[in-house]
Design an enzyme around this catalytic site. Structure first.
Site, PDB file in Angstrom:
ATOM      1  N   MET A  30       0.758  -1.090   0.006  1.00  0.00           N
ATOM      2  CA  MET A  30      -0.227   0.073   0.080  1.00  0.00           C
ATOM      3  C   MET A  30       0.845   1.298  -0.047  1.00  0.00           C
ATOM      4  O   MET A  30       0.548   2.470   0.461  1.00  0.00           O
ATOM      5  CB  MET A  30      -0.911  -0.030   1.095  1.00  0.00           C
ATOM      6  CG  MET A  30      -1.982  -1.080   1.054  1.00  0.00           C
ATOM      7  SD  MET A  30      -3.557  -0.836   1.822  1.00  0.00           S
ATOM      8  CE  MET A  30      -2.949  -0.844   3.701  1.00  0.00           C
ATOM      9  N   LEU A  33       6.745   3.186   1.569  1.00  0.00           N
ATOM     10  CA  LEU A  33       7.513   1.979   1.783  1.00  0.00           C
ATOM     11  C   LEU A  33       8.701   2.161   2.764  1.00  0.00           C
ATOM     12  O   LEU A  33       9.246   3.473   2.845  1.00  0.00           O
ATOM     13  CB  LEU A  33       8.084   1.674   0.150  1.00  0.00           C
ATOM     14  CG  LEU A  33       7.240   1.203  -1.091  1.00  0.00           C
ATOM     15  CD1 LEU A  33       7.856   1.141  -2.231  1.00  0.00           C
ATOM     16  CD2 LEU A  33       6.127   0.291  -0.557  1.00  0.00           C
ATOM     17  N   HIS A  34       8.999   0.976   3.091  1.00  0.00           N
ATOM     18  CA  HIS A  34      10.397   1.212   3.991  1.00  0.00           C
ATOM     19  C   HIS A  34      11.149  -0.176   3.872  1.00  0.00           C
ATOM     20  O   HIS A  34      10.577  -1.054   2.991  1.00  0.00           O
ATOM     21  CB  HIS A  34       9.556   1.286   5.299  1.00  0.00           C
ATOM     22  CG  HIS A  34       8.703   0.224   5.802  1.00  0.00           C
ATOM     23  ND1 HIS A  34       8.750  -1.076   5.895  1.00  0.00           N
ATOM     24  CD2 HIS A  34       7.357   0.394   6.099  1.00  0.00           C
ATOM     25  CE1 HIS A  34       7.909  -1.370   6.065  1.00  0.00           C
ATOM     26  NE2 HIS A  34       6.744  -0.820   6.262  1.00  0.00           N
ATOM     27  N   GLY A  36      11.214  -2.833   5.243  1.00  0.00           N
ATOM     28  CA  GLY A  36      10.455  -4.104   5.286  1.00  0.00           C
ATOM     29  C   GLY A  36       9.988  -4.434   3.949  1.00  0.00           C
ATOM     30  O   GLY A  36       9.930  -5.481   3.341  1.00  0.00           O
ATOM     31  N   HIS A  37       9.051  -3.484   3.369  1.00  0.00           N
ATOM     32  CA  HIS A  37       8.864  -3.869   1.795  1.00  0.00           C
ATOM     33  C   HIS A  37      10.073  -4.076   1.009  1.00  0.00           C
ATOM     34  O   HIS A  37       9.636  -4.883   0.109  1.00  0.00           O
ATOM     35  CB  HIS A  37       8.065  -2.365   1.449  1.00  0.00           C
ATOM     36  CG  HIS A  37       6.830  -2.024   1.995  1.00  0.00           C
ATOM     37  ND1 HIS A  37       7.035  -0.922   2.743  1.00  0.00           N
ATOM     38  CD2 HIS A  37       5.705  -2.551   2.226  1.00  0.00           C
ATOM     39  CE1 HIS A  37       5.614  -0.822   3.336  1.00  0.00           C
ATOM     40  NE2 HIS A  37       4.868  -1.817   2.938  1.00  0.00           N
ATOM     41  N   GLY A 149       4.894 -10.461   3.994  1.00  0.00           N
ATOM     42  CA  GLY A 149       5.575 -10.377   5.261  1.00  0.00           C
ATOM     43  C   GLY A 149       5.174 -11.021   6.585  1.00  0.00           C
ATOM     44  O   GLY A 149       3.777 -10.968   6.713  1.00  0.00           O
ATOM     45  N   ASP A 152       2.616  -9.417   9.001  1.00  0.00           N
ATOM     46  CA  ASP A 152       1.010  -9.431   8.900  1.00  0.00           C
ATOM     47  C   ASP A 152       0.639 -11.256   8.940  1.00  0.00           C
ATOM     48  O   ASP A 152       0.332 -11.572   7.719  1.00  0.00           O
ATOM     49  CB  ASP A 152       0.517  -8.885   7.752  1.00  0.00           C
ATOM     50  CG  ASP A 152       0.752  -7.412   8.034  1.00  0.00           C
ATOM     51  OD1 ASP A 152      -0.214  -6.621   8.214  1.00  0.00           O
ATOM     52  OD2 ASP A 152       1.603  -6.790   7.165  1.00  0.00           O
ATOM     53  N   SER A 187       6.777  -0.193   9.800  1.00  0.00           N
ATOM     54  CA  SER A 187       5.561  -0.214   9.194  1.00  0.00           C
ATOM     55  C   SER A 187       5.045   1.396   8.681  1.00  0.00           C
ATOM     56  O   SER A 187       5.542   2.071   9.165  1.00  0.00           O
ATOM     57  CB  SER A 187       4.339  -0.277  10.456  1.00  0.00           C
ATOM     58  OG  SER A 187       3.003   0.181  10.275  1.00  0.00           O
TER      59      SER A 187
HETATM   60  P1  AMP Z   1       1.339  -2.893   3.435  1.00  0.00           P
HETATM   61  O1  AMP Z   1       2.014  -1.847   2.518  1.00  0.00           O
HETATM   62  O2  AMP Z   1       1.475  -2.597   4.916  1.00  0.00           O
HETATM   63  O3  AMP Z   1       0.217  -3.501   2.961  1.00  0.00           O
HETATM   64  O4  AMP Z   1       2.604  -4.211   3.416  1.00  0.00           O
HETATM   65  C1  AMP Z   1       2.835  -4.978   2.167  1.00  0.00           C
HETATM   66  C2  AMP Z   1       3.752  -6.098   2.627  1.00  0.00           C
HETATM   67  O5  AMP Z   1       4.781  -5.797   3.167  1.00  0.00           O
HETATM   68  C3  AMP Z   1       2.815  -7.209   3.411  1.00  0.00           C
HETATM   69  O6  AMP Z   1       2.831  -8.606   2.835  1.00  0.00           O
HETATM   70  C4  AMP Z   1       3.588  -6.903   4.856  1.00  0.00           C
HETATM   71  O7  AMP Z   1       3.340  -7.901   5.612  1.00  0.00           O
HETATM   72  C5  AMP Z   1       5.076  -6.753   4.369  1.00  0.00           C
HETATM   73  N1  AMP Z   1       5.284  -5.829   5.412  1.00  0.00           N
HETATM   74  C6  AMP Z   1       5.207  -4.645   5.860  1.00  0.00           C
HETATM   75  N2  AMP Z   1       6.061  -4.399   6.914  1.00  0.00           N
HETATM   76  C7  AMP Z   1       6.881  -5.321   7.046  1.00  0.00           C
HETATM   77  C8  AMP Z   1       8.181  -5.376   7.705  1.00  0.00           C
HETATM   78  N3  AMP Z   1       8.538  -4.554   8.801  1.00  0.00           N
HETATM   79  N4  AMP Z   1       9.033  -6.402   7.540  1.00  0.00           N
HETATM   80  C9  AMP Z   1       8.608  -7.400   6.700  1.00  0.00           C
HETATM   81  N5  AMP Z   1       7.626  -7.149   5.916  1.00  0.00           N
HETATM   82  C10 AMP Z   1       6.621  -6.177   6.141  1.00  0.00           C
END
Ligand code: AMP
Length: 282
Positions: A30, A33-34, A36-37, A149, A152, A187
């Site tokens: 979504m 980005l950081h 983790g993404h 990730g 979640d 996050s």
């Molecule tokens: P989001 O943009 O929050 O919907 O996350 C997109 C993807 O990135 C999802 O599969 C999340 O689980 C993963 N994700 C988010 N934060 C992290 C993190 N800190 N470490 C690893 N994966 C992450």
């Protein structure tokens, strides 16, 4: 790196890879980005031949309209980050492109007990929205591998269940949680916290770490109670802290019988809802 806003041009681009039997990896996000993404994107780059990352703030998975409005959006920075990491293609569709009027994109699948506890309990309808958007994106991208990730964890289990139940030709891969130096799970929502709040929010990870130690001595319900007690401090509002079976998400009664045990938690701080988890076994 190519940027696509339309399904038709993205599919044309992917056709070249498919014709050559190249494995396509997909990372749905979504945005905002950081690291983790980016770790998901890197894992895709290392193990597939073409990596597609989507950026789409999916309205159907938000159960509160203010949460949707306040969700951080940093598209220019996101594109720079994806370019620098070497992503092949970015898909940034409009809501109309994903949900055209007249197209039924709902996923009629019963996730049973997987969708009921924890996030399902506190965010009614959330997982149906997540399943809907992921299924729609999978229909568009048709990847061989989908990278999600562990952050979640419940979402990962639900999407893996969906892929199996619908016999989708996509392997769902779970990637480890990337954390800030103080342990706070990265996050997009962290951007809405002040530096002080970010420091305090690290208590969530500390409670998970403590739970892993307490589990050597105390039964599961007692560990949960102690963790919640630790998290009940000014500025933090814990929602749940549960030790669950890593496959069924049902509460564990002991540490021997389940093959996998995971501690999952959610809390509010500074008007922001954060989730985190730690694998205790398996
Ligand atoms: P989001 O943009 O929050 O919907 O996350 C997109 C993807 O990135 C999802 O599969 C999340 O689980 C993963 N994700 C988010 N934060 C992290 C993190 N800190 N470490 C690893 N994966 C992450």
């Amino acid at each position: 790196m190519y940027l696509f806003k339309k399904i038709s041009t993205l599919r044309q681009f992917l056709e070249h890879y498919r014709n050559k039997n190249r494995l396509i990896g997909f990372v749905p996000t979504m945005g905002a980005l950081h690291e983790g993404h980016l770790s998901l994107v890197r894992q895709s780059l290392e193990t597939t031949q073409c990596t597609v990352c989507s950026i789409f703030v999916n309205p159907t998975q938000f159960n509160e309209s203010t949460d949707l409005e306040k969700y951080p959006r940093t598209p220019a920075k996101d594109l720079t980050m994806l370019y620098e990491v070497g992503c092949h293609a970015v898909f940034m569709p409009s809501a109309e492109e994903v949900y055209p009027p007249g197209l039924d994109t709902s996923v009629n699948l019963d996730f049973g007990a997987l969708a009921q506890p924890m996030e399902g309990r506190f965010r009614p309808g959330h997982f149906h929205g997540v399943a809907q958007v992921v299924k729609r994106l999978l229909d568009i991208v048709e990847p061989g591998r989908l990278f999600m990730g562990q952050k979640d964890y419940q979402q990962f289990l639900i999407i893996r269940y969906m892929a199996e139940a619908l016999s989708l030709p996509t392997e769902v891969v779970m990637c480890p949680i990337v954390r800030e130096k103080n342990g706070l799970a990265m996050s997009s929502r962290n951007q809405r916290l002040s530096p002080e709040q970010r420091e305090q929010a690290a208590a969530l990870y500390q409670a998970l770490r403590h739970a892993s130690r307490w589990a050597e001595e105390f039964p599961p319900r007692e560990v949960e109670r102690k963790a919640l007690e630790q998290l009940h401090q000014p500025g933090l509002e814990p929602e749940y802290f549960q030790l669950v079976d890593g496959n069924t998400l049902q509460p564990v009664e002991d540490y021997e019988s389940p093959a996998s045990i995971i501690a999952c938690a959610a809390l509010w701080t500074g008007g922001v809802r954060l989730i985190d988890n730690l694998i205790l076994k398996g």
